[in-house]
Enzyme design. Sequence first.
Site, PDB file in Angstrom:
ATOM      1  N   CYS A 330      44.983 -11.120  16.504  1.00  0.00           N
ATOM      2  CA  CYS A 330      44.001 -11.720  15.627  1.00  0.00           C
ATOM      3  C   CYS A 330      42.758 -10.989  15.629  1.00  0.00           C
ATOM      4  O   CYS A 330      42.725 -10.046  14.645  1.00  0.00           O
ATOM      5  CB  CYS A 330      43.863 -13.198  16.537  1.00  0.00           C
ATOM      6  SG  CYS A 330      42.844 -14.318  15.782  1.00  0.00           S
ATOM      7  N   HIS A 427      49.290 -15.585  18.194  1.00  0.00           N
ATOM      8  CA  HIS A 427      48.873 -15.669  19.489  1.00  0.00           C
ATOM      9  C   HIS A 427      50.299 -16.279  20.277  1.00  0.00           C
ATOM     10  O   HIS A 427      50.879 -16.859  19.639  1.00  0.00           O
ATOM     11  CB  HIS A 427      47.817 -16.631  19.885  1.00  0.00           C
ATOM     12  CG  HIS A 427      46.432 -15.841  19.590  1.00  0.00           C
ATOM     13  ND1 HIS A 427      45.978 -14.921  20.486  1.00  0.00           N
ATOM     14  CD2 HIS A 427      45.499 -16.127  18.586  1.00  0.00           C
ATOM     15  CE1 HIS A 427      44.670 -14.556  19.784  1.00  0.00           C
ATOM     16  NE2 HIS A 427      44.645 -15.228  18.806  1.00  0.00           N
TER      17      HIS A 427
END
Length: 480
Positions: A330, A427
């Site tokens: 991310c 994630h």
Amino acid sequence: MKALMIQGCGSNVGKSLLVAGLCRAAKRRGLSVAPFKPQNMSNNAAVTVDGGEIGRAQALQALASGLAPHTDMNPVLLKPETDTGAQVVVQGKRLTTVRARDYSALKPQLLASVLESFTRLKAAHDLVIVEGAGSPAEINLRRGDIANMGFARAADVPVVLAGDIDRGGVIGQIVGTQAVLDPEDAAMVAGFLINKFRGDPALFDDGYRLIEARTGWRGFGVLPYFLGAAKLPAEDALDLGGATAGGPLKIACLALSRIANFDDLDPLKLEPAVSLTMVRSGDAIPGDASLVILPGSKSTRGDLAFLRQQGWDIDLAAHVRRGGHVLGICGGYQMLGQCIADPDGIEGEPGETPGLGLLDVTTVMTPDKRLTRTAAVHAATGTLMEGYEIHIGRTDGPDRTRPFAHVEGAPEGACSADGRVTGSYLHGMFTTDAFRAAFLARLGAPSTATYGTSIETTLDALADHMEAHLDVEGLLSLAR
């Protein structure tokens, strides 16, 4: 349709685990139970089934309850972006960003959303177990409160106060809390319990009786320190240990100042063949690390500046020259590119920041946040993995032609030409046992952990631990 609230004498006294254990105990009694936290402050969020985000602790409590996480379980989530400001997420969606000093003016209008979510949960379940935030003794924050006694009184929910004996002064914690509470707030407290005791609980008998005598509150027991807590996902970055004792594969993760969604690390911590080190401010990246992880961040450009202040950019360059691997997740993925542009000032001052240059990609911040659960196929191994996306920004560039994964056939993430530097927006990828095994095998380490089973077993052990030392039946009977 009943509810009970666990409040604490301070932050990090163990409220989240106490609620998780009570949820599992109630579920094992055949009750339909749900967790609820009116207001939470955390950058470690979970994506919900209804396409929003809540605090990671409430997602764990939902698992303990046998439920999928839902935005009603944490209707107000504060995500710090600076030392004095935070993003305000209401019922799963971003509402605004405010400075801490201005938040108190916003709280009264948030109470309606809090009570709306609570009412829906209460109507759908036999029991709702509520977690407070911080401490009700912070009476300077009492006006407009929606997290502790303000909520308890608005919703008429009885309160049990938890004290943390591990940090010392637990008698003062509990007796002092009663002393500063408004009498009508204190009347909401039905009892107390002592958490995190180490040693022989009999040694605290006199102190326990003194608290009962001074407060007039009923005691529900003394809970010894639960060693299994380290196996459960942490919500607070302060709970991230410096290192895990493990095997020969050395993995280092950078403890960014605004680290977010660090639950990516939890499955790796359980692997016997892995030694995971959190690299903190002032420390160098270990020279013997095989893999360096750049985690998510709530303030990507700010944390990129923080990374450079620590000299980690120099350490990373040396790590790559030695043939080491790098994984950016991310915000960490965004940092690995050539530059990060934020023309509209979404995360701070408008501008552009040079990236680390380890991937040939660039990122432009955009106002739309992507919140979704995602299934993907790892490009290098063909292994299926499941995770979630929670990010702003679009990333593109030549290295995207070598994706990290494929999502519904479309490329996701990027890899360097030699395959040693990779980035992804996914994630939670390591919770998938098969993918984690394939990923670690490429680094020369076996995988023997079963993550989901481990979490379920630990939640059962937590409930057993609480049943053995607390009057759980008495606690649940308080609910109204």
